[in-house]
Structure formats: C-alpha cells, structure tokens
Design an enzyme around this catalytic site. Sequence first.
Site, PDB file in Angstrom:
ATOM      1  N   GLY A 104      -5.044   5.756   1.895  1.00  0.00           N
ATOM      2  CA  GLY A 104      -3.773   6.314   2.351  1.00  0.00           C
ATOM      3  C   GLY A 104      -3.959   7.664   3.023  1.00  0.00           C
ATOM      4  O   GLY A 104      -5.095   8.116   3.255  1.00  0.00           O
ATOM      5  N   ASP A 123      -8.373   1.164  -3.522  1.00  0.00           N
ATOM      6  CA  ASP A 123      -7.081   0.958  -2.850  1.00  0.00           C
ATOM      7  C   ASP A 123      -6.837  -0.547  -2.720  1.00  0.00           C
ATOM      8  O   ASP A 123      -7.788  -1.312  -2.546  1.00  0.00           O
ATOM      9  CB  ASP A 123      -7.108   1.589  -1.444  1.00  0.00           C
ATOM     10  CG  ASP A 123      -5.721   1.988  -0.952  1.00  0.00           C
ATOM     11  OD1 ASP A 123      -5.487   3.179  -0.752  1.00  0.00           O
ATOM     12  OD2 ASP A 123      -4.872   1.087  -0.769  1.00  0.00           O
ATOM     13  N   GLY A 129      -1.861   1.434   2.674  1.00  0.00           N
ATOM     14  CA  GLY A 129      -2.978   2.186   3.260  1.00  0.00           C
ATOM     15  C   GLY A 129      -3.647   1.425   4.392  1.00  0.00           C
ATOM     16  O   GLY A 129      -3.303   0.283   4.692  1.00  0.00           O
ATOM     17  N   VAL A 172      -4.731  -1.155  -8.913  1.00  0.00           N
ATOM     18  CA  VAL A 172      -4.947  -0.418 -10.168  1.00  0.00           C
ATOM     19  C   VAL A 172      -3.944  -0.774 -11.261  1.00  0.00           C
ATOM     20  O   VAL A 172      -4.051  -0.269 -12.378  1.00  0.00           O
ATOM     21  CB  VAL A 172      -4.958   1.120  -9.943  1.00  0.00           C
ATOM     22  CG1 VAL A 172      -6.057   1.527  -8.999  1.00  0.00           C
ATOM     23  CG2 VAL A 172      -3.600   1.640  -9.459  1.00  0.00           C
ATOM     24  N   ASN A 189      -3.744   2.482 -17.087  1.00  0.00           N
ATOM     25  CA  ASN A 189      -5.114   1.951 -16.923  1.00  0.00           C
ATOM     26  C   ASN A 189      -6.107   3.067 -16.605  1.00  0.00           C
ATOM     27  O   ASN A 189      -7.215   3.112 -17.144  1.00  0.00           O
ATOM     28  CB  ASN A 189      -5.166   0.941 -15.768  1.00  0.00           C
ATOM     29  CG  ASN A 189      -4.501  -0.367 -16.144  1.00  0.00           C
ATOM     30  OD1 ASN A 189      -4.386  -0.697 -17.323  1.00  0.00           O
ATOM     31  ND2 ASN A 189      -4.051  -1.113 -15.141  1.00  0.00           N
ATOM     32  N   GLY A 207      -6.843   5.365 -19.480  1.00  0.00           N
ATOM     33  CA  GLY A 207      -7.792   4.701 -20.381  1.00  0.00           C
ATOM     34  C   GLY A 207      -9.216   4.854 -19.872  1.00  0.00           C
ATOM     35  O   GLY A 207     -10.145   5.142 -20.642  1.00  0.00           O
ATOM     36  N   TYR A 212      10.936   5.377  -7.687  1.00  0.00           N
ATOM     37  CA  TYR A 212       9.832   6.303  -7.394  1.00  0.00           C
ATOM     38  C   TYR A 212       9.910   7.519  -8.321  1.00  0.00           C
ATOM     39  O   TYR A 212       8.936   7.872  -8.988  1.00  0.00           O
ATOM     40  CB  TYR A 212       9.928   6.739  -5.937  1.00  0.00           C
ATOM     41  CG  TYR A 212       8.824   7.664  -5.459  1.00  0.00           C
ATOM     42  CD1 TYR A 212       7.504   7.218  -5.373  1.00  0.00           C
ATOM     43  CD2 TYR A 212       9.108   8.971  -5.066  1.00  0.00           C
ATOM     44  CE1 TYR A 212       6.505   8.062  -4.901  1.00  0.00           C
ATOM     45  CE2 TYR A 212       8.118   9.814  -4.592  1.00  0.00           C
ATOM     46  CZ  TYR A 212       6.819   9.359  -4.506  1.00  0.00           C
ATOM     47  OH  TYR A 212       5.821  10.187  -4.038  1.00  0.00           O
ATOM     48  N   ARG A 238       9.043   8.541   7.095  1.00  0.00           N
ATOM     49  CA  ARG A 238       9.237   9.961   6.797  1.00  0.00           C
ATOM     50  C   ARG A 238       9.610  10.695   8.076  1.00  0.00           C
ATOM     51  O   ARG A 238       9.326  10.238   9.186  1.00  0.00           O
ATOM     52  CB  ARG A 238       7.982  10.548   6.156  1.00  0.00           C
ATOM     53  CG  ARG A 238       7.886  10.107   4.692  1.00  0.00           C
ATOM     54  CD  ARG A 238       6.727  10.719   3.980  1.00  0.00           C
ATOM     55  NE  ARG A 238       5.567   9.852   4.005  1.00  0.00           N
ATOM     56  CZ  ARG A 238       4.543   9.951   3.162  1.00  0.00           C
ATOM     57  NH1 ARG A 238       4.531  10.882   2.246  1.00  0.00           N
ATOM     58  NH2 ARG A 238       3.531   9.135   3.243  1.00  0.00           N
TER      59      ARG A 238
HETATM   60  N1  LIG Z   1       2.534  12.694   1.388  1.00  0.00           N
HETATM   61  C1  LIG Z   1       3.394  13.424   0.714  1.00  0.00           C
HETATM   62  O1  LIG Z   1       4.112  14.260   1.304  1.00  0.00           O
HETATM   63  C2  LIG Z   1       3.505  13.287  -0.778  1.00  0.00           C
HETATM   64  C3  LIG Z   1       4.463  14.071  -1.445  1.00  0.00           C
HETATM   65  C4  LIG Z   1       4.557  13.956  -2.833  1.00  0.00           C
HETATM   66  C5  LIG Z   1       3.709  13.121  -3.539  1.00  0.00           C
HETATM   67  N2  LIG Z   1       2.792  12.366  -2.862  1.00  0.00           N
HETATM   68  C6  LIG Z   1       1.945  11.456  -3.663  1.00  0.00           C
HETATM   69  O2  LIG Z   1       0.624  11.461  -3.162  1.00  0.00           O
HETATM   70  C7  LIG Z   1       0.061  10.159  -3.276  1.00  0.00           C
HETATM   71  C8  LIG Z   1      -0.444   9.701  -1.920  1.00  0.00           C
HETATM   72  O3  LIG Z   1       0.632   9.677  -0.994  1.00  0.00           O
HETATM   73  P1  LIG Z   1       0.385   9.361   0.565  1.00  0.00           P
HETATM   74  O4  LIG Z   1       1.369  10.133   1.322  1.00  0.00           O
HETATM   75  O5  LIG Z   1      -1.054   9.499   0.854  1.00  0.00           O
HETATM   76  O6  LIG Z   1       0.827   7.827   0.617  1.00  0.00           O
HETATM   77  P2  LIG Z   1       0.098   6.572   1.306  1.00  0.00           P
HETATM   78  O7  LIG Z   1       1.057   5.430   1.260  1.00  0.00           O
HETATM   79  O8  LIG Z   1      -0.464   6.963   2.615  1.00  0.00           O
HETATM   80  O9  LIG Z   1      -1.100   6.308   0.306  1.00  0.00           O
HETATM   81  C9  LIG Z   1      -0.935   5.648  -0.913  1.00  0.00           C
HETATM   82  C10 LIG Z   1      -2.083   4.678  -1.085  1.00  0.00           C
HETATM   83  O10 LIG Z   1      -1.987   4.037  -2.360  1.00  0.00           O
HETATM   84  C11 LIG Z   1      -2.354   2.668  -2.200  1.00  0.00           C
HETATM   85  N3  LIG Z   1      -1.784   1.911  -3.311  1.00  0.00           N
HETATM   86  C12 LIG Z   1      -0.464   1.730  -3.605  1.00  0.00           C
HETATM   87  N4  LIG Z   1      -0.334   0.960  -4.702  1.00  0.00           N
HETATM   88  C13 LIG Z   1      -1.606   0.660  -5.123  1.00  0.00           C
HETATM   89  C14 LIG Z   1      -2.124  -0.085  -6.215  1.00  0.00           C
HETATM   90  N5  LIG Z   1      -1.320  -0.706  -7.090  1.00  0.00           N
HETATM   91  N6  LIG Z   1      -3.475  -0.161  -6.353  1.00  0.00           N
HETATM   92  C15 LIG Z   1      -4.303   0.462  -5.467  1.00  0.00           C
HETATM   93  N7  LIG Z   1      -3.865   1.168  -4.420  1.00  0.00           N
HETATM   94  C16 LIG Z   1      -2.525   1.265  -4.248  1.00  0.00           C
HETATM   95  C17 LIG Z   1      -1.799   2.297  -0.842  1.00  0.00           C
HETATM   96  O11 LIG Z   1      -2.380   1.154  -0.277  1.00  0.00           O
HETATM   97  C18 LIG Z   1      -2.088   3.564  -0.028  1.00  0.00           C
HETATM   98  O12 LIG Z   1      -3.348   3.514   0.602  1.00  0.00           O
HETATM   99  C19 LIG Z   1       1.150   9.257  -3.852  1.00  0.00           C
HETATM  100  O13 LIG Z   1       0.959   9.125  -5.240  1.00  0.00           O
HETATM  101  C20 LIG Z   1       2.422  10.018  -3.574  1.00  0.00           C
HETATM  102  O14 LIG Z   1       3.420   9.720  -4.505  1.00  0.00           O
HETATM  103  C21 LIG Z   1       2.685  12.427  -1.498  1.00  0.00           C
END
Ligand SMILES: NC(=O)c1ccc[n+]([C@@H]2O[C@H](COP(=O)([O-])OP(=O)(O)OC[C@H]3O[C@@H](n4cnc5c(N)ncnc54)[C@H](O)[C@@H]3O)[C@@H](O)[C@H]2O)c1
Length: 328
Positions: A11, A32, A37, A58, A100, A103, A146, A187
Amino acid sequence: MKRTLITGAAGFLGSHLCDRFIAEGHEVFAMDNLITGDLKNIEHLFPLENFTFYNHDVTNFVHVPGKLDYILHFASPASPIDYLKIPIQTLKVGALGTHNLLGLAKEKGARFMIASTSEIYGDPLVHPQTEEYYGNVNTIGPRGVYDEAKRFQESITMAYHRFHGLDTRIVRIFNTYGPRMRLNDGRVIPAFMGQALRGEDLTVFGDGSQTRSFCYVDDEIEGIYRLLMSDYTHPVNIGNPNEITIKDFAEEIIKLTGTDQKIIYKPLPKDDPMQRQPDITKAKEILGWEPKVGREEGMRKTFEYFKGLSKEDLEKTEHRDFTTHNKK
Ligand SMILES: NC(=O)c1ccc[n+]([C@@H]2O[C@H](COP(=O)([O-])OP(=O)(O)OC[C@H]3O[C@@H](n4cnc5c(N)ncnc54)[C@H](O)[C@@H]3O)[C@@H](O)[C@H]2O)c1
C-alpha cells in the site's frame, strides 16, 4: 541484521516503510493480500536479498520463520471509498488481523506497532485533537466499521502490553499524502489531482468550509520511525497541524496544476468530520519530531507523480460520492 515484518506493505504507507527499513539495513518481510495495494509500489525491492514478499491475508493465521525484531501492522483499507465497499474485511483486519499479529509478536518477542488513525476521534468536539481526547464516533454509521476497528486495535494492543508485557507502539496517523497514493482511493488529494489532470471541475462536498491538515509522506514516515525506536508506549499523533479549508485547498490545486477548472459543490457525506487538526505537542517533546515539508513543496512532488501515471490509470479515478453507500 534486524528483521522486520511490515503488513500492508504493497500500500501507500507500507511501501514507503519498506523503503525506509531497507535503507536502515533491516531484513524486511513484506505482507499484503493486495486487496487495495499494488505490487508496483514495491517491485523495485524484489531483487534485494534482504526483502521477501508474502501474498497473505493477515486475518488468517500468520507465520514468519525465524526471529523477528519489529512488527508494523499497517494492513487495512484506509480510505472511505475502500472501507465502505469492503466493510467486513475492514473490521476483520483491524480485529482478527491485529490479534493474529499480536500473537506472532508475543511468540517472537518482537516490538509491535499499529497504524491507528485520527478517525478514532470521529467528528471531534475538541480542537486541535490531543491524544487524551476520547473522540466522538458514531458506532453504527457508515464510517463506524473503520473507526471502531481502529479503536479495538488500540484496545487489544494495550491489553497485550499490560497483560503479556508486550513492547507496543500506537501511532495515530493524520491525513498523509504523497507519491503512491491511489488515484481512485477517493481521498481528497488524489480526487482533486485526478479531476485536474482530466480537465474536470473539482468536486467539493458541503460548502467547503470543513478543514483538513495534510502531512507529506516523508515527514510521516520519519515520525513513525522515531516513535517505533522510542520507548513510549501510549498513542502519539503524527500529522501536520497546518490546517486549510477544503475550498481554499481546491483553489490551491487549481493554481498548482495550472488549469482553469471551476469548483462544483455536492452534499456533504454522512459523518464527514468538519475539522481535523493534530495536536503534536507529544511528538515534539518525546520524539523531537515535527513536519518539515510545506504543502506547496509536497503537493508539487505529488502532482509530478500523478502526472507520470498512464491515461488508463487516470480514467479509473473514482469520484468520492458516498450517497449510494449511505442509503444502504
Ligand atoms: N494514508 C493515511 O492518510 C492514513 C491515515 C490514518 C491511518 N492510516 C493507516 O495506515 C495504514 C496504511 O494506509 P494506506 O494509506 O497505506 O492504505 P493502502 O490502502 O494504500 O494500504 C493498505 C494495504 O493493506 C493491505 N491489506 C488490507 N487488508 C489486508 C489483509 N487482510 N491482509 C493483508 N493485507 C491487507 C492492502 O492490500 C493495502 O496494500 C492503514 O492501517 C491505515 O488505516 C493511513
């Protein structure tokens, strides 16, 4: 060599974290399931000997052979469009996925960090938001999947810290932007840039008086890294406190992109927060961190990235229209 597992590695933030930990000389295990992603974000790391990618969800049992020093759990749908489309997966990755990985951290004796979010403050009644503010979240609203997943994530992480003595960190990330954001993640920044690049008018929801503050990705990653390496176990806000109204921001984008688009207004989605601004006193005091990249510089770099995307990618941009989701 330190061994570090990063979930959500394909991601936006996860891929920048992979780059940072590789640069710090770690062996990186990137995990991932590619639900939101894109492997393009990390394919430059594939030839490296100290980089391994696992295509794995995961929410199922997670195993990584050998020792692990750090686990950073960043996997989660992260934009409103994503988590409204895949609400159950969002709840599962925050709840089952975090369980998970906790753990795994316990088994390996690894330091564990979760990516929490400013969304845990909901539509805040306190400005700017300090870490002590408990939030104003609608548990059953469309965004609840969320917000509550992230709140549960914080609770279970603290429970493992208190009950099992696990070494844990909680970063509360505020809106972050930069290269590798998905154009179609709904976004505000990719939405505006996509519209400007396609020559469309820019859509502002509500009257545009709602404010946001945007942190450039390099600053965010630096803050996350410093927190992980610190000994502070309570949540820390990492974000840029420089606030702007969405209307002013749309005007900035029009100026930056050199287009003559107009702004069009649509109804505000349900539970869209009116104001978001981090209080970063803790990050300054504990980590000696504050953002360095100004909005103009950050937006220019981000626009360069979006300009380099194919026409086909540009067409895929989704408009941030929640009205259909809200009816459900
Ligand atoms: N970008 C922001 O501004 C922001 C703000 C607050 C919090 N976050 C947190 O940061 C983290 C990353 O956000 P991002 O902006 O990079 O989002 P993103 O969607 O680009 O990346 C998230 C990644 O998680 C992977 N993913 C989702 N569910 C999964 C699963 N069950 N198993 C394995 N992989 C899984 C997706 O394929 C993706 O590659 C997230 O937890 C998000 O809540 C981001």
